[in-house]
Scaffold this motif. Structure first.
Motif, PDB file in Angstrom:
ATOM      1  N   UNK A 219      85.497  -1.844 117.836  1.00  0.00           N
ATOM      2  CA  UNK A 219      85.057  -0.577 118.414  1.00  0.00           C
ATOM      3  C   UNK A 219      85.790   0.599 117.771  1.00  0.00           C
ATOM      4  N   UNK A 220      87.083   0.436 117.514  1.00  0.00           N
ATOM      5  CA  UNK A 220      87.855   1.496 116.859  1.00  0.00           C
ATOM      6  C   UNK A 220      87.367   1.723 115.426  1.00  0.00           C
ATOM      7  N   UNK A 221      86.991   0.637 114.753  1.00  0.00           N
ATOM      8  CA  UNK A 221      86.463   0.777 113.396  1.00  0.00           C
ATOM      9  C   UNK A 221      85.167   1.581 113.397  1.00  0.00           C
ATOM     10  N   UNK A 222      84.299   1.297 114.347  1.00  0.00           N
ATOM     11  CA  UNK A 222      83.052   2.059 114.439  1.00  0.00           C
ATOM     12  C   UNK A 222      83.318   3.526 114.774  1.00  0.00           C
ATOM     13  N   UNK A 223      84.289   3.775 115.628  1.00  0.00           N
ATOM     14  CA  UNK A 223      84.636   5.160 115.950  1.00  0.00           C
ATOM     15  C   UNK A 223      85.130   5.918 114.718  1.00  0.00           C
ATOM     16  N   UNK A 224      85.903   5.203 113.886  1.00  0.00           N
ATOM     17  CA  UNK A 224      86.510   5.855 112.720  1.00  0.00           C
ATOM     18  C   UNK A 224      85.557   5.958 111.531  1.00  0.00           C
ATOM     19  N   UNK A 225      84.741   4.896 111.295  1.00  0.00           N
ATOM     20  CA  UNK A 225      83.961   4.840 110.057  1.00  0.00           C
ATOM     21  C   UNK A 225      82.454   4.732 110.270  1.00  0.00           C
ATOM     22  N   UNK A 226      82.013   4.564 111.481  1.00  0.00           N
ATOM     23  CA  UNK A 226      80.583   4.531 111.760  1.00  0.00           C
ATOM     24  C   UNK A 226      79.853   3.407 111.051  1.00  0.00           C
ATOM     25  N   UNK A 227      78.718   3.748 110.464  1.00  0.00           N
ATOM     26  CA  UNK A 227      77.847   2.752 109.839  1.00  0.00           C
ATOM     27  C   UNK A 227      78.502   2.066 108.641  1.00  0.00           C
ATOM     28  N   UNK A 228      79.498   2.692 108.036  1.00  0.00           N
ATOM     29  CA  UNK A 228      80.138   2.094 106.862  1.00  0.00           C
ATOM     30  C   UNK A 228      80.845   0.784 107.204  1.00  0.00           C
ATOM     31  N   UNK A 229      81.172   0.579 108.484  1.00  0.00           N
ATOM     32  CA  UNK A 229      81.769  -0.696 108.900  1.00  0.00           C
ATOM     33  C   UNK A 229      80.817  -1.841 108.575  1.00  0.00           C
TER      34      UNK A 229
ATOM     35  N   UNK B 295      69.616   2.474 115.743  1.00  0.00           N
ATOM     36  CA  UNK B 295      69.290   1.068 115.474  1.00  0.00           C
ATOM     37  C   UNK B 295      68.774   0.860 114.054  1.00  0.00           C
ATOM     38  N   UNK B 296      67.873   1.707 113.602  1.00  0.00           N
ATOM     39  CA  UNK B 296      67.285   1.561 112.268  1.00  0.00           C
ATOM     40  C   UNK B 296      68.341   1.757 111.191  1.00  0.00           C
ATOM     41  N   UNK B 297      69.200   2.766 111.354  1.00  0.00           N
ATOM     42  CA  UNK B 297      70.251   3.018 110.370  1.00  0.00           C
ATOM     43  C   UNK B 297      71.237   1.846 110.337  1.00  0.00           C
ATOM     44  N   UNK B 298      71.533   1.271 111.484  1.00  0.00           N
ATOM     45  CA  UNK B 298      72.405   0.075 111.529  1.00  0.00           C
ATOM     46  C   UNK B 298      71.823  -1.043 110.669  1.00  0.00           C
ATOM     47  N   UNK B 299      70.534  -1.284 110.818  1.00  0.00           N
ATOM     48  CA  UNK B 299      69.900  -2.357 110.049  1.00  0.00           C
ATOM     49  C   UNK B 299      69.910  -2.054 108.553  1.00  0.00           C
TER      50      UNK B 299
END
Length: 203
Positions: free
Chosen positions: A5-15, A49-53
């Motif tokens: 969760x912290x990684x997503x907060x810091x880097x978003x989709x790049x994770x 959701x689409x950007x995640x994919x």
């Protein structure tokens, strides 16, 4: 989960992109869990959701293509000599060698759901000099199915995704094994005449 969760907060989709890309170069990263959690975050409105994919698909295909190129240009001697540095143990290499010999192209599609095997199927596809077009057809379509399945799992079941995910991890090997066995049986039955003729020639 707090760390992810912290990684997503810091880097978003790049994770998703860098995590999955590095996983397929055989570095430790919880790919399925991260994708399912990304699906949950899209359910909660924190991610799209689409950007995640798209990011997950791109990271997966780039990682698989890198492993294919390493296998194609450097071959098995490189894997045997330096594989331990990226967690390619002799046991994993031998297991994948056996499965690739039996199931070939189909393994490129299904191996995404087999931890420890999906990380090195790209290497073996390159080592045996599988044509890139064939590799891309099976590997990229399998990647799309894998990504949509786990991100969709998180989005569809929302806050209950962890419970469902745990059950899936428990029973997935049996389901996949049954599916592969069914497919192999169907192919053997469909081509039984040709198979019998080929066995007769071998004898």
């Amino acid at each position: 989960m707090e760390h992810i969760d912290k990684l997503f907060d810091a880097y978003g989709y790049y994770v998703l992109f860098f995590g999955l890309m590095l996983e397929f170069i055989a570095l430790p990263f919880p790919g399925e869990t991260t994708m399912a959690y990304a699906g949950y975050l899209s359910y909660a409105g924190r991610l799209n959701w689409v950007v995640c994919m798209l990011f997950a698909m791109l990271g997966t295909t780039v990682g698989m293509t890198i492993t294919y190129m390493i296998g194609f240009f450097l071959g098995m001697p490189f894997i045997e000599r330096y594989g331990r540095w990226v967690l390619l143990t002799p046991a994993k290499v031998e297991k994948t060698r056996e499965r690739f010999g039996k199931y070939g192209n189909a393994l490129l599609f299904t191996a995404y759901f087999i931890p420890g095997v999906r990380h090195i199927t790209g290497y073996f596809a390159g080592i045996i000099r599988l044509p890139f077009r064939t590799f891309a057809l099976y590997a990229y379509s399998g990647a799309a199915f894998w990504v949509v399945f786990f991100i969709g799992l998180g989005k569809l079941f929302g806050a209950h995704w962890e419970e469902l995910f745990a059950k899936f991890e428990r029973y997935a090997p049996y389901v996949i094994g049954a599916a592969v066995l069914f497919a192999a049986s169907y192919i053997a039955f469909y081509y039984r005449d040709k198979l019998a003729a080929w066995l007769g020639k071998r004898k």
